[in-house]
Write a protein that holds these residues in place. Structure first.
Motif, PDB file in Angstrom:
ATOM      1  N   LEU A   1      -7.115   1.458   4.062  1.00  0.00           N
ATOM      2  CA  LEU A   1      -7.607   2.368   3.028  1.00  0.00           C
ATOM      3  C   LEU A   1      -8.673   3.301   3.591  1.00  0.00           C
ATOM      4  N   GLN A   2      -9.493   2.793   4.492  1.00  0.00           N
ATOM      5  CA  GLN A   2     -10.557   3.603   5.076  1.00  0.00           C
ATOM      6  C   GLN A   2     -10.026   4.648   6.050  1.00  0.00           C
ATOM      7  N   ILE A   3      -9.020   4.279   6.849  1.00  0.00           N
ATOM      8  CA  ILE A   3      -8.558   5.156   7.929  1.00  0.00           C
ATOM      9  C   ILE A   3      -7.300   5.934   7.558  1.00  0.00           C
ATOM     10  N   ALA A   4      -6.338   5.266   6.898  1.00  0.00           N
ATOM     11  CA  ALA A   4      -5.051   5.909   6.605  1.00  0.00           C
ATOM     12  C   ALA A   4      -4.915   6.305   5.140  1.00  0.00           C
ATOM     13  N   GLY A   5      -5.898   5.964   4.316  1.00  0.00           N
ATOM     14  CA  GLY A   5      -5.813   6.314   2.904  1.00  0.00           C
ATOM     15  C   GLY A   5      -4.828   5.435   2.167  1.00  0.00           C
ATOM     16  N   GLY A   6      -4.352   5.901   1.022  1.00  0.00           N
ATOM     17  CA  GLY A   6      -3.372   5.162   0.248  1.00  0.00           C
ATOM     18  C   GLY A   6      -3.984   4.420  -0.921  1.00  0.00           C
ATOM     19  N   GLU A   7      -3.111   3.734  -1.627  1.00  0.00           N
ATOM     20  CA  GLU A   7      -3.503   2.987  -2.822  1.00  0.00           C
ATOM     21  C   GLU A   7      -2.826   1.625  -2.788  1.00  0.00           C
ATOM     22  N   VAL A   8      -3.589   0.569  -3.105  1.00  0.00           N
ATOM     23  CA  VAL A   8      -3.060  -0.783  -3.098  1.00  0.00           C
ATOM     24  C   VAL A   8      -2.391  -1.078  -4.427  1.00  0.00           C
TER      25      VAL A   8
ATOM     26  N   ILE B   1       5.431   6.278   4.419  1.00  0.00           N
ATOM     27  CA  ILE B   1       4.521   6.612   3.319  1.00  0.00           C
ATOM     28  C   ILE B   1       4.011   5.351   2.645  1.00  0.00           C
ATOM     29  N   ASP B   2       4.927   4.407   2.401  1.00  0.00           N
ATOM     30  CA  ASP B   2       4.574   3.149   1.754  1.00  0.00           C
ATOM     31  C   ASP B   2       4.831   1.999   2.725  1.00  0.00           C
ATOM     32  N   ILE B   3       3.947   1.022   2.730  1.00  0.00           N
ATOM     33  CA  ILE B   3       4.118  -0.099   3.652  1.00  0.00           C
ATOM     34  C   ILE B   3       4.019  -1.428   2.914  1.00  0.00           C
ATOM     35  N   VAL B   4       4.649  -2.441   3.523  1.00  0.00           N
ATOM     36  CA  VAL B   4       4.498  -3.831   3.112  1.00  0.00           C
ATOM     37  C   VAL B   4       3.781  -4.538   4.255  1.00  0.00           C
ATOM     38  N   LEU B   5       2.623  -5.120   3.956  1.00  0.00           N
ATOM     39  CA  LEU B   5       1.830  -5.800   4.974  1.00  0.00           C
ATOM     40  C   LEU B   5       2.067  -7.303   4.859  1.00  0.00           C
ATOM     41  N   GLU B   6       2.522  -7.906   5.946  1.00  0.00           N
ATOM     42  CA  GLU B   6       2.823  -9.354   5.954  1.00  0.00           C
ATOM     43  C   GLU B   6       1.755 -10.102   6.735  1.00  0.00           C
ATOM     44  N   SER B   7       1.296 -11.211   6.139  1.00  0.00           N
ATOM     45  CA  SER B   7       0.376 -12.132   6.801  1.00  0.00           C
ATOM     46  C   SER B   7       0.870 -13.532   6.489  1.00  0.00           C
ATOM     47  N   ALA B   8       1.209 -14.326   7.526  1.00  0.00           N
ATOM     48  CA  ALA B   8       1.882 -15.605   7.286  1.00  0.00           C
ATOM     49  C   ALA B   8       1.469 -16.616   8.340  1.00  0.00           C
TER      50      ALA B   8
ATOM     51  N   ILE C   1       0.861  -1.177   0.000  1.00  0.00           N
ATOM     52  CA  ILE C   1       0.000   0.000   0.000  1.00  0.00           C
ATOM     53  C   ILE C   1       0.900   1.230   0.000  1.00  0.00           C
ATOM     54  N   LYS C   2       0.697   2.128  -0.958  1.00  0.00           N
ATOM     55  CA  LYS C   2       1.528   3.334  -1.047  1.00  0.00           C
ATOM     56  C   LYS C   2       0.672   4.569  -0.778  1.00  0.00           C
ATOM     57  N   GLY C   3       1.353   5.615  -0.350  1.00  0.00           N
ATOM     58  CA  GLY C   3       0.694   6.894  -0.160  1.00  0.00           C
ATOM     59  C   GLY C   3      -0.200   6.976   1.051  1.00  0.00           C
ATOM     60  N   ILE C   4       0.125   6.230   2.109  1.00  0.00           N
ATOM     61  CA  ILE C   4      -0.706   6.305   3.310  1.00  0.00           C
ATOM     62  C   ILE C   4      -0.296   7.508   4.154  1.00  0.00           C
ATOM     63  N   LYS C   5      -1.163   7.876   5.087  1.00  0.00           N
ATOM     64  CA  LYS C   5      -0.870   8.982   6.005  1.00  0.00           C
ATOM     65  C   LYS C   5      -0.923   8.456   7.432  1.00  0.00           C
ATOM     66  N   ILE C   6       0.237   8.452   8.082  1.00  0.00           N
ATOM     67  CA  ILE C   6       0.303   7.982   9.474  1.00  0.00           C
ATOM     68  C   ILE C   6      -0.241   9.064  10.386  1.00  0.00           C
ATOM     69  N   ALA C   7      -1.159   8.673  11.268  1.00  0.00           N
ATOM     70  CA  ALA C   7      -1.789   9.614  12.193  1.00  0.00           C
ATOM     71  C   ALA C   7      -2.324   8.825  13.376  1.00  0.00           C
ATOM     72  N   PRO C   8      -2.761   9.530  14.412  1.00  0.00           N
ATOM     73  CA  PRO C   8      -3.411   8.808  15.515  1.00  0.00           C
ATOM     74  C   PRO C   8      -4.675   8.107  15.031  1.00  0.00           C
ATOM     75  N   SER C   9      -4.984   6.991  15.652  1.00  0.00           N
ATOM     76  CA  SER C   9      -6.156   6.211  15.266  1.00  0.00           C
ATOM     77  C   SER C   9      -7.436   6.923  15.669  1.00  0.00           C
TER      78      SER C   9
ATOM     79  N   LEU D   1      -0.494  -9.992  12.197  1.00  0.00           N
ATOM     80  CA  LEU D   1       0.009  -9.318  10.998  1.00  0.00           C
ATOM     81  C   LEU D   1       1.196  -8.451  11.378  1.00  0.00           C
ATOM     82  N   HIS D   2       1.960  -8.039  10.363  1.00  0.00           N
ATOM     83  CA  HIS D   2       3.065  -7.113  10.624  1.00  0.00           C
ATOM     84  C   HIS D   2       3.199  -6.175   9.431  1.00  0.00           C
ATOM     85  N   ALA D   3       3.392  -4.886   9.731  1.00  0.00           N
ATOM     86  CA  ALA D   3       3.567  -3.874   8.684  1.00  0.00           C
ATOM     87  C   ALA D   3       4.997  -3.363   8.703  1.00  0.00           C
ATOM     88  N   PHE D   4       5.648  -3.360   7.527  1.00  0.00           N
ATOM     89  CA  PHE D   4       7.009  -2.833   7.359  1.00  0.00           C
ATOM     90  C   PHE D   4       6.943  -1.473   6.677  1.00  0.00           C
TER      91      PHE D   4
END
Length: 862
Positions: free
Chosen positions: A388-395, A336-343, A228-236, A270-273
């Motif tokens: 996508l709903q809370i932090a925005g961005g594009e998959v 700004i961009d994250i890699v989401l891992e699910s394993a 997911i690219k272009g996200i905005k990190i902010a308080p939940s 899950l883990h986000a990089f």
């Protein structure tokens, strides 16, 4: 496992109260350890109302008759009230007929001094919001008239702390508990639908931001990544922060909070990089390199070993797989961009790593219990929707999945009559089928047999008997009809081990000893101080839970020292303590005979048989509740053996003051107690030869003795004075006399020989004394045993040698150097007559001749 009731209600079509769950969950196999309510509890039939009129009660000065509007389109209700703090127009909580307030206070239509009242206006105390009961709860900025009162208190919640068994990892989530409740109530689970389903491909695509992705570890059957690219990190958002805080998690930022939310919702960690922090834009799942270092999110540097699985980039490990990430690729305000891992990861690997590192995280707890492999894709898509709903961005699609789920739905063949047979009462097949459907089990009928397919999140259900258990817990054990219980009498003797334990315990307790129980694990420092290095290495646990319990215990005595010191420091009088238990000794690859017992091993144990854990495997050969007669030769390749032991200690000096000085306990007293314990084990104590202990860290050298060899004789006895430096270091004031016996199971593998009664003689004894000069180094007991053997030979069958006892020891200038004189008294007796002086003298002379012929003892006097 903490479950938020407010959160849980999102997945169920109807409302369930905390009190109801407290009763239902234990009935279906999930204990509720605690319930904690925050804010206003859930109160059905309590609504927001407005006071339209207030008139004096015709028969009571302190009461008022009010008209209260509780619904926008219905007529006002008449309610009698005793409060005085309100005015017309105020909004207050109204408990309608059928409501149940905290304290199980039920509201019904009533008459107060002749006037009908159709409900109750509530004070804060009546709502469970404090102790104020002097007036009504006046609502400020209230919801609309008729709205449930809980809408006025949105922060309320009830938290249930559920104690899950180790095999129910599927319930370590809100959806998991919702599935259980849906099965019980025969309703559906409102599982959130994926708004933006992402396809998964088996390899990286051209538009992937990662240049490389590989799985090299056998501990990771399936590894997926989403971008997911272009996200905005902010308080939940507030709702997300409150949900996490309610179950004990702190809020970090919107992306991290979403991964935690999805884990608590679905059970899949899950883990986000941060993509920008991944060196070389390359991810690989591999085993750690020797002494590789990672700084985890708790800001601790941890040294890794090759058995630990990590997720790494081109230069360093970024995550301890399945447990905790590092600070090197964490998502922060610059991301700004994250890699989401699910394993998915093998449970045995996560257990090994978590114990070795002392990291028991929420993620590890779930992976250790085996998460649902089929839920990996759903959890990833669920997290993507929320991001996508809370932090925005594009998959960036598609996502990548390397490997495949390690478990497919399994099918069990079942005859429905089997369930009826095991349950012991008739059950309609339709009821069985209905309950299986509610549990999401699918059924294919084939004549008299059913093929029942189990979903992948229920890995513990794999046998027909498991299906019986599943049916019964949902059907309800309270519905099992009463029936008389008949049990055949079992005329069995106790197993010899159980009998020995019982006799030893009763004997020592009857001699004023107090029994102790201790853990079978001790610390490494203790073993280094008291035992040799070979035993230290052999008794080490591969995966100790704590540093204080890292080794199996080789002796019961250190535990007794601890108990003595504790009692001493608390002003008790611990003069005599004992323990019966199991210890672990190194037999140096000896082979011995031991009983075989049935072993009910869990499937998860099979995975660790090839690891070092096998070296410290506790053999179930001393369990007092098992009674198997078969035996076999067992080769102990590690040299470690589980051994039965009895140990006891006596304070040589009184720990409290007495008006009369008593005789101190000595070595011979504790030796006699130990010999009686040995006799219970069937050891022939009449022929035991004790030798002095000269090299020991537990016993005072030259003030203790030992008999028997554990590897050769299947037993060993030690007794004497505890090392004075050791007891002083332990903080123990009086000197301690100690004794311990070690017994291999083979010695107690069969019942002891029963002793027959021998009639005693009514005729008098005849005694003779003999003194001999022997070497100082020769043990007195050896001389006595030799003398006894020669006396039996001299007497033959004519009469018996009843006792031979020493009564004098002399060392002085009259004797040659390195010599001593021992004087023995010999007692003879016949069972059928009085012995004559002549026949006793003849036997005694024969004995003297045998001593001269077969020994180098010098007869001094007779």
């Amino acid at each position: 496992m903490k479950i938020s009731l407010k959160w849980l209600q999102q997945y169920l079509p109807s409302t369930i109260s905390a009190k109801e769950l407290e009763h239902i969950l234990p009935n279906i196999g999930h204990e509720v350890d605690a319930i904690q309510t925050f804010g206003l509890p859930l109160l059905p039939n309590v609504v927001v109302g407005q006071i339209l009129e207030s008139n004096p009660h015709p028969s009571a000065e302190r009461l008022s008759v009010c008209k209260v509007k509780v619904h926008p389109s219905e007529e006002p209700l008449q309610i009698v009230c005793g409060a005085k703090n309100y005015k017309v127009g105020d909004y207050v909580p109204i408990a309608l007929e059928g409501a149940c307030l905290p304290g199980n206070f039920k509201i019904q239509k009533s008459k107060l001094r002749g006037v009908d009242s159709f409900g109750m206006m509530c004070s804060p105390r009546e709502l469970g919001l404090g102790n104020d009961q002097e007036g009504l709860f006046i609502l400020q900025d209230p919801p609309p008239i008729g709205a449930p009162i809980n809408q006025a208190f949105p922060d309320n919640d009830t938290i249930l702390d559920i104690g899950l068994t180790a095999n129910r990892g599927d319930c370590m989530s809100h959806l998991g508990i919702a599935r259980e409740l849906a099965a019980y109530y025969d309703t559906e689970v409102l599982q959130p639908k994926i708004q933006h389903p992402i396809p998964f491909e088996p390899s990286l695509q051209k538009n992937s931001p990662l240049k490389g992705l590989a799985v090299e570890s056998p501990n990771c059957p399936l590894f997926t990544t989403s971008f997911i690219k272009g996200i905005k990190i902010a308080p939940s958002p507030a709702w997300l922060q409150k949900a996490l805080q309610s179950v004990g998690m702190r809020s970090i930022n919107n992306v991290v909070d979403i991964t935690n939310w999805v884990m608590l919702e679905t059970g899949q960690p899950l883990h986000a990089f941060d993509l920008a922090k991944i060196k070389g834009h390359n991810l690989v799942v591999r085993q750690a390199k020797p002494n590789e270092v990672i700084t985890t999110l708790d800001n601790k540097k941890r040294t890794l070993q090759p058995f630990i699985t990590v997720i790494a980039d081109s230069e360093r490990p970024l995550v301890i797989a399945g447990i905790m990430g590092s600070i090197d690729a964490e998502v922060d305000n610059s991301t700004i961009d994250i890699v989401l891992e699910s394993a998915s990861f093998k449970p045995s690997a996560i257990r090994h790593t978590a114990r070795a590192l002392g990291l028991n995280t929420d993620s590890a707890q779930r992976f250790m219990r085996d998460v649902d492999p089929q839920a990996i894709f759903y959890a990833a898509n669920r997290a993507i929707d929320l991001i996508l709903q809370i932090a925005g961005g594009e998959v960036i699609t598609p996502s990548t999945a390397i490997g495949k789920p390690h478990r497919e739905p399994q099918t069990i063949t079942l005859d429905p009559s089997y369930i009826q047979k095991v349950c012991g009462f008739p059950v309609p097949e339709a009821s069985i089928e209905n309950i299986f459907r509610r549990l999401n089990f699918t059924i294919q009928k084939n004549h008299q047999h059913w093929s029942v397919t189990i979903p992948t999140y229920r890995a513990e259900v794999h046998r027909p008997i498991d299906l019986v258990e599943e049916f019964l817990r949902i059907y309800g054990t309270d519905k099992i009809p009463d029936s008389p219980v008949t049990l055949k009498g079992l005329h069995r003797t106790d197993h010899p081990i159980a009998a020995f334990n019982q006799r030893s315990t009763c004997y020592l307790a009857s001699h004023h000893f107090n029994e102790c129980y201790h853990y079978s694990l001790r610390s490494q420092n203790e073993l280094q101080t008291l035992f040799d290095n070979d035993l230290l290495a052999t008794c080490a646990l591969a995966n100790p839970l704590t540093s204080d319990y890292s080794h199996l215990r080789p002796s019961l005595l250190p535990g007794l020292f601890d108990a003595f010191r504790l009692n001493q420091n608390n002003g008790a009088s611990p003069e005599r303590l004992f323990e019966v238990g199991r210890v672990f000794r190194n037999l140096n690859n000896q082979t011995y005979e031991r009983p075989l017992y049935k072993s009910l091993e869990r499937e998860e144990c099979k995975e660790s048989r090839s690891t070092n854990t096998e070296r410290t495997h506790v053999r179930e050969v001393l369990s007092t509740g098992m009674t198997q007669q078969s035996s076999a030769q067992v080769e102990l390749h590690s040299g470690l053996c589980e051994v039965l032991s009895v140990a006891f200690i006596i304070a040589q000096e009184p720990t409290q003051r007495h008006w009369l000085k008593r005789t101190e306990v000595d070595f011979f007293k504790i030796k006699s107690l130990l010999l009686q314990i040995a006799d219970f084990a069937g050891i022939n104590t009449n022929t035991l030869l004790f030798s002095g202990i000269t090299e020991s860290k537990l016993f005072q050298n030259n003030h203790a003795a030992s008999a028997g060899n554990l590897a050769k004789d299947n037993f060993q006895l030690n007794c004497g004075l505890a090392d004075l430096k050791l007891t002083k270091h332990w903080g123990i004031t009086p000197p301690l006399l100690c004794a311990e016996i070690f017994i291999l199971p083979t010695l107690l593998s069969s019942p002891p020989t029963l002793h027959r009664f021998q009639p005693f003689s009514h005729f008098p004894t005849s005694s003779k004394d003999i003194a001999m000069i022997i070497d100082n180094a020769l043990p007195t007991e050896t001389v006595r045993q030799t003398l006894l053997k020669l006396a039996h030979k001299a007497v033959g069958d004519a009469f018996s040698v009843e006792t031979i006892s020493i009564f004098d020891v002399y060392q002085g200038s009259e004797l040659p150097p390195h010599k001593k004189s021992l004087a023995f008294s010999l007692t003879f007796r016949a069972s059928d007559r009085t012995l004559t002086d002549e026949e006793v003298m003849n036997a005694f002379n024969q004995l003297r001749s045998l001593i001269k012929e077969s020994t180098d003892f010098e007869i001094r006097t007779t």
